[in-house]
Design a protein around this motif. Structure first.
Motif, PDB file in Angstrom:
ATOM      1  N   HIS A   1       0.835  -1.208   0.000  1.00  0.00           N
ATOM      2  CA  HIS A   1       0.000   0.000   0.000  1.00  0.00           C
ATOM      3  C   HIS A   1       0.867   1.255   0.000  1.00  0.00           C
ATOM      4  O   HIS A   1       0.633   2.204  -0.776  1.00  0.00           O
ATOM      5  CB  HIS A   1      -0.913  -0.038   1.226  1.00  0.00           C
ATOM      6  CG  HIS A   1      -1.982   0.992   1.260  1.00  0.00           C
ATOM      7  ND1 HIS A   1      -2.346   1.776   0.174  1.00  0.00           N
ATOM      8  CD2 HIS A   1      -2.800   1.395   2.285  1.00  0.00           C
ATOM      9  CE1 HIS A   1      -3.323   2.597   0.514  1.00  0.00           C
ATOM     10  NE2 HIS A   1      -3.615   2.394   1.788  1.00  0.00           N
TER      11      HIS A   1
ATOM     12  N   ARG B   1       2.594   1.660  -3.455  1.00  0.00           N
ATOM     13  CA  ARG B   1       1.674   2.026  -4.544  1.00  0.00           C
ATOM     14  C   ARG B   1       1.128   3.441  -4.381  1.00  0.00           C
ATOM     15  O   ARG B   1       0.999   4.180  -5.358  1.00  0.00           O
ATOM     16  CB  ARG B   1       0.500   1.045  -4.592  1.00  0.00           C
ATOM     17  CG  ARG B   1       0.818  -0.337  -5.127  1.00  0.00           C
ATOM     18  CD  ARG B   1      -0.460  -1.129  -5.320  1.00  0.00           C
ATOM     19  NE  ARG B   1      -0.239  -2.511  -5.703  1.00  0.00           N
ATOM     20  CZ  ARG B   1      -0.005  -2.908  -6.958  1.00  0.00           C
ATOM     21  NH1 ARG B   1       0.033  -2.014  -7.933  1.00  0.00           N
ATOM     22  NH2 ARG B   1       0.181  -4.194  -7.231  1.00  0.00           N
ATOM     23  N   ASP B   2       0.801   3.810  -3.153  1.00  0.00           N
ATOM     24  CA  ASP B   2       0.039   5.033  -2.917  1.00  0.00           C
ATOM     25  C   ASP B   2       0.757   6.058  -2.054  1.00  0.00           C
ATOM     26  O   ASP B   2       0.176   7.099  -1.729  1.00  0.00           O
ATOM     27  CB  ASP B   2      -1.296   4.683  -2.252  1.00  0.00           C
ATOM     28  CG  ASP B   2      -2.116   3.708  -3.084  1.00  0.00           C
ATOM     29  OD1 ASP B   2      -2.205   3.905  -4.308  1.00  0.00           O
ATOM     30  OD2 ASP B   2      -2.647   2.734  -2.514  1.00  0.00           O
TER      31      ASP B   2
ATOM     32  N   LEU C   1       1.761   7.294   3.767  1.00  0.00           N
ATOM     33  CA  LEU C   1       0.663   7.607   2.849  1.00  0.00           C
ATOM     34  C   LEU C   1       0.230   9.057   2.926  1.00  0.00           C
ATOM     35  O   LEU C   1      -0.606   9.502   2.128  1.00  0.00           O
ATOM     36  CB  LEU C   1      -0.551   6.719   3.168  1.00  0.00           C
ATOM     37  CG  LEU C   1      -0.382   5.220   2.955  1.00  0.00           C
ATOM     38  CD1 LEU C   1      -1.556   4.473   3.581  1.00  0.00           C
ATOM     39  CD2 LEU C   1      -0.259   4.893   1.476  1.00  0.00           C
TER      40      LEU C   1
END
Length: 294
Positions: free
Chosen positions: A36, A39-40, A263
């Protein structure tokens, strides 16, 4: 560090950051967080524990993420060994795990040839297991920074060159204890002599388990004018109701806060504003090879 003196390396960016997640493979919650955050978020790299319970899941995820740089997180303390106990009885307990008395083990590694021979077997086995994944070896570091021990470092450098070792973590953080500075200087000098690229400083020791948004924002705001930094952390997905900590030694770790920090839009914006380049060790020190491999 300046990479121009390293065989095969290019000149590193004047200022660069590497965001790394350690303990990849320890638990599926860790692996999901790494995927996660890559990717983000801002995560560039992950350090794989090849003998950990969720190592196969981590490798499968890494194969889906061609730009995630994966390194070897050698475990020689407080974790599972790669070899069976009968091969390394002086190193592990009845369950095949290393203990956490690193001072005692450090003396044994240095003074007892039979223990040192078993240590070399285990280090080779972990390199061999990483090679078997087919993933490119971005970097090498050790659980709990055990490569500060000169015997451990010597074995990693001698064995690692057979498996494509090109970069290692230098665990040098601002405010490092005075007693550690000679050891850190020794590690830096030995990496340079071996032609192994390394970061100039880390962020992650003082705030281990608590690398939240505020810590990352402060680290980016206080970047030095030159040098390669590595910000390392231990992200994981929050546990389900009734689910315990990932390990007993991580009961106080704020894994979900660390994932949120990776994130965070504020962290991403601060990184852009800083103008610093970022990527894995391969991207920072071996850029043209990295582009060809992507």
């Amino acid at each position: 560090m300046t990479a121009s003196a390293l065989p095969g390396a290019e000149v590193a960016a004047a200022r660069a950051l590497i965001f790394t997640a350690d303990d990849f493979g320890l638990h599926e919650r860790v692996n999901a967080a790494v995927e996660h955050a890559h990717r983000d978020g801002v995560l560039n790299a992950a350090s794989l524990m090849v003998a950990a319970p969720a190592a196969a899941d981590a490798v499968a995820r890494a194969r889906r993420l061609p730009k995630l740089r994966v390194g070897l997180h050698l475990v020689l303390a407080d974790g599972a060994a790669m070899l069976p106990r009968e091969r390394i009885p002086a190193l592990v307990d009845e369950s095949g795990r290393f203990g956490d008395n690193m001072v005692r083990d450090g003396f044994r590694f240095f003074f007892l040839p039979q223990v040192r021979a078993q240590l070399a077997l285990e280090i080779r086995a972990q390199f061999e297991a990483f090679a078997a994944t087919g993933l490119a070896l971005d970097h090498v570091n050790t659980h709990k920074h055990f490569h500060l021990h000169p015997t451990v470092l010597s074995l990693i450098l001698s064995i690692g060159r057979e498996y494509g070792l090109r970069a290692m973590r230098l665990p040098l953080e601002a405010g490092a204890p005075f007693a550690l500075r000679p050891w850190l200087a020794l590690v830096r000098a030995r990496l340079a002599r071996a032609g192994v690229a390394h970061n100039d400083y880390v962020v992650g020791i003082a705030s281990t388990g608590a690398m939240d948004e505020a810590v990352l924002l402060e680290a980016i705001a206080q970047l030095p004018e030159r040098g390669v930094g590595e910000i390392y952390c231990h992200p994981a997905i929050a546990p389900a109701p009734g689910e315990g900590p990932i390990t007993a030694s991580m009961q106080t770790y704020r894994h979900a806060d660390e994932l949120d920090a990776l994130l965070s839009p504020r962290v991403a914006e601060a990184l852009v504003r800083s103008g610093v380049s970022h990527g894995g060790f391969t991207d920072v020190f071996f850029a043209s090879q990295a582009q060809g491999a992507s």
